[in-house]
Design a protein around this motif. Structure first.
Motif, PDB file in Angstrom:
ATOM      1  N   GLN A   3      62.837  42.446  41.168  1.00  0.00           N
ATOM      2  CA  GLN A   3      61.959  41.477  40.942  1.00  0.00           C
ATOM      3  C   GLN A   3      61.022  41.741  41.237  1.00  0.00           C
ATOM      4  O   GLN A   3      58.952  41.134  41.334  1.00  0.00           O
ATOM      5  N   ASN A   4      60.359  43.003  42.049  1.00  0.00           N
ATOM      6  CA  ASN A   4      58.851  43.298  42.795  1.00  0.00           C
ATOM      7  C   ASN A   4      58.580  44.491  42.020  1.00  0.00           C
ATOM      8  O   ASN A   4      57.771  44.787  42.238  1.00  0.00           O
ATOM      9  N   ILE A   5      59.444  44.967  40.570  1.00  0.00           N
ATOM     10  CA  ILE A   5      58.900  45.687  39.475  1.00  0.00           C
ATOM     11  C   ILE A   5      57.140  44.718  38.962  1.00  0.00           C
ATOM     12  O   ILE A   5      57.287  43.691  38.395  1.00  0.00           O
ATOM     13  N   ARG A   6      56.355  45.196  39.233  1.00  0.00           N
ATOM     14  CA  ARG A   6      55.056  44.703  38.071  1.00  0.00           C
ATOM     15  C   ARG A   6      54.924  45.173  37.330  1.00  0.00           C
ATOM     16  O   ARG A   6      54.320  46.488  37.147  1.00  0.00           O
ATOM     17  N   LYS A   7      54.358  44.859  36.270  1.00  0.00           N
ATOM     18  CA  LYS A   7      53.835  44.977  34.811  1.00  0.00           C
ATOM     19  C   LYS A   7      52.084  44.947  34.916  1.00  0.00           C
ATOM     20  O   LYS A   7      51.311  44.019  35.706  1.00  0.00           O
ATOM     21  N   PRO A   8      51.303  45.949  34.766  1.00  0.00           N
ATOM     22  CA  PRO A   8      49.839  46.647  34.657  1.00  0.00           C
ATOM     23  C   PRO A   8      49.463  45.933  34.622  1.00  0.00           C
ATOM     24  O   PRO A   8      49.797  45.067  32.974  1.00  0.00           O
ATOM     25  N   SER A   9      48.348  45.470  34.670  1.00  0.00           N
ATOM     26  CA  SER A   9      47.217  44.823  33.182  1.00  0.00           C
ATOM     27  C   SER A   9      46.663  45.020  32.100  1.00  0.00           C
ATOM     28  O   SER A   9      46.974  46.503  31.674  1.00  0.00           O
ATOM     29  N   HIS A  10      46.293  44.211  31.070  1.00  0.00           N
ATOM     30  CA  HIS A  10      45.892  44.882  30.062  1.00  0.00           C
ATOM     31  C   HIS A  10      44.525  46.119  29.948  1.00  0.00           C
ATOM     32  O   HIS A  10      43.939  45.329  30.976  1.00  0.00           O
ATOM     33  N   ARG A  11      44.518  46.993  29.467  1.00  0.00           N
ATOM     34  CA  ARG A  11      43.656  47.479  29.057  1.00  0.00           C
ATOM     35  C   ARG A  11      42.824  47.329  28.146  1.00  0.00           C
ATOM     36  O   ARG A  11      42.896  46.855  26.957  1.00  0.00           O
ATOM     37  N   LEU A  12      41.621  46.688  28.375  1.00  0.00           N
ATOM     38  CA  LEU A  12      40.527  46.236  27.594  1.00  0.00           C
ATOM     39  C   LEU A  12      40.399  47.199  26.434  1.00  0.00           C
ATOM     40  O   LEU A  12      39.634  48.276  26.326  1.00  0.00           O
ATOM     41  N   ASN A  40      41.709  41.254  36.080  1.00  0.00           N
ATOM     42  CA  ASN A  40      40.780  39.790  36.226  1.00  0.00           C
ATOM     43  C   ASN A  40      39.209  40.090  36.359  1.00  0.00           C
ATOM     44  O   ASN A  40      38.724  41.030  35.505  1.00  0.00           O
ATOM     45  N   ALA A  41      39.027  39.053  37.294  1.00  0.00           N
ATOM     46  CA  ALA A  41      37.571  39.094  37.138  1.00  0.00           C
ATOM     47  C   ALA A  41      36.715  39.956  37.609  1.00  0.00           C
ATOM     48  O   ALA A  41      35.913  40.872  36.379  1.00  0.00           O
ATOM     49  N   GLY A  42      37.384  40.604  38.445  1.00  0.00           N
ATOM     50  CA  GLY A  42      36.387  42.309  38.347  1.00  0.00           C
ATOM     51  C   GLY A  42      36.625  43.459  36.658  1.00  0.00           C
ATOM     52  O   GLY A  42      35.160  44.235  37.102  1.00  0.00           O
ATOM     53  N   ARG A  43      37.519  43.671  36.755  1.00  0.00           N
ATOM     54  CA  ARG A  43      37.258  44.495  35.149  1.00  0.00           C
ATOM     55  C   ARG A  43      36.463  43.436  34.308  1.00  0.00           C
ATOM     56  O   ARG A  43      35.544  43.786  33.762  1.00  0.00           O
ATOM     57  N   ILE A  44      36.415  42.502  34.279  1.00  0.00           N
ATOM     58  CA  ILE A  44      35.220  41.604  33.499  1.00  0.00           C
ATOM     59  C   ILE A  44      33.892  42.050  34.024  1.00  0.00           C
ATOM     60  O   ILE A  44      33.015  42.416  33.090  1.00  0.00           O
ATOM     61  N   SER A  45      33.701  42.034  35.537  1.00  0.00           N
ATOM     62  CA  SER A  45      32.683  42.644  35.736  1.00  0.00           C
ATOM     63  C   SER A  45      32.358  44.145  35.670  1.00  0.00           C
ATOM     64  O   SER A  45      31.022  44.251  35.034  1.00  0.00           O
ATOM     65  N   GLU A  46      33.032  44.714  35.451  1.00  0.00           N
ATOM     66  CA  GLU A  46      33.003  46.326  34.808  1.00  0.00           C
ATOM     67  C   GLU A  46      32.757  46.519  33.330  1.00  0.00           C
ATOM     68  O   GLU A  46      31.904  47.158  33.779  1.00  0.00           O
ATOM     69  N   VAL A  47      33.075  45.685  32.613  1.00  0.00           N
ATOM     70  CA  VAL A  47      31.962  45.591  31.253  1.00  0.00           C
ATOM     71  C   VAL A  47      30.702  44.807  31.469  1.00  0.00           C
ATOM     72  O   VAL A  47      29.697  45.511  30.870  1.00  0.00           O
ATOM     73  N   LYS A  48      30.280  44.426  32.073  1.00  0.00           N
ATOM     74  CA  LYS A  48      29.507  43.646  31.974  1.00  0.00           C
ATOM     75  C   LYS A  48      28.141  44.766  32.385  1.00  0.00           C
ATOM     76  O   LYS A  48      26.951  44.531  32.358  1.00  0.00           O
ATOM     77  N   THR A  49      28.752  45.601  33.476  1.00  0.00           N
ATOM     78  CA  THR A  49      27.747  45.870  34.295  1.00  0.00           C
ATOM     79  C   THR A  49      27.300  47.566  33.331  1.00  0.00           C
ATOM     80  O   THR A  49      27.232  48.835  34.041  1.00  0.00           O
TER      81      THR A  49
END
Length: 68
Positions: A3-12, A40-49
């Motif tokens: 259960q410790n295996i984490r699925k990576p988040s989506h690549r926009l 996460n919101a940080g990825r959205i910020s990377e798009v914005k900038t």
């Protein structure tokens, strides 16, 4: 299964980045946009900038102008 295996988040994709830019331009909060794309919101910020998907802002403006 471990259960410790984490699925990576989506690549926009570039298209999703344009959608994100449009939503930002319309005043939506990063924290409200992010879950819709499984990022996460940080990825959205990377798009914005422009750190990721450079040119998505200009494309978003073009589409908004065309829609008006």
């Amino acid at each position: 299964m471990d259960q410790n295996i984490r699925k990576p988040s989506h690549r926009l994709t570039f298209e999703e980045a344009v959608e994100v830019q449009i939503r930002i331009l319309r005043g939506e909060l990063h924290s409200r946009i992010a879950p819709d794309y499984d990022v996460n919101a940080g990825r959205i910020s990377e798009v914005k900038t422009g750190k990721i998907h450079h040119g998505s802002y200009e494309e978003a403006l073009r589409r908004l102008d065309k829609a008006a």
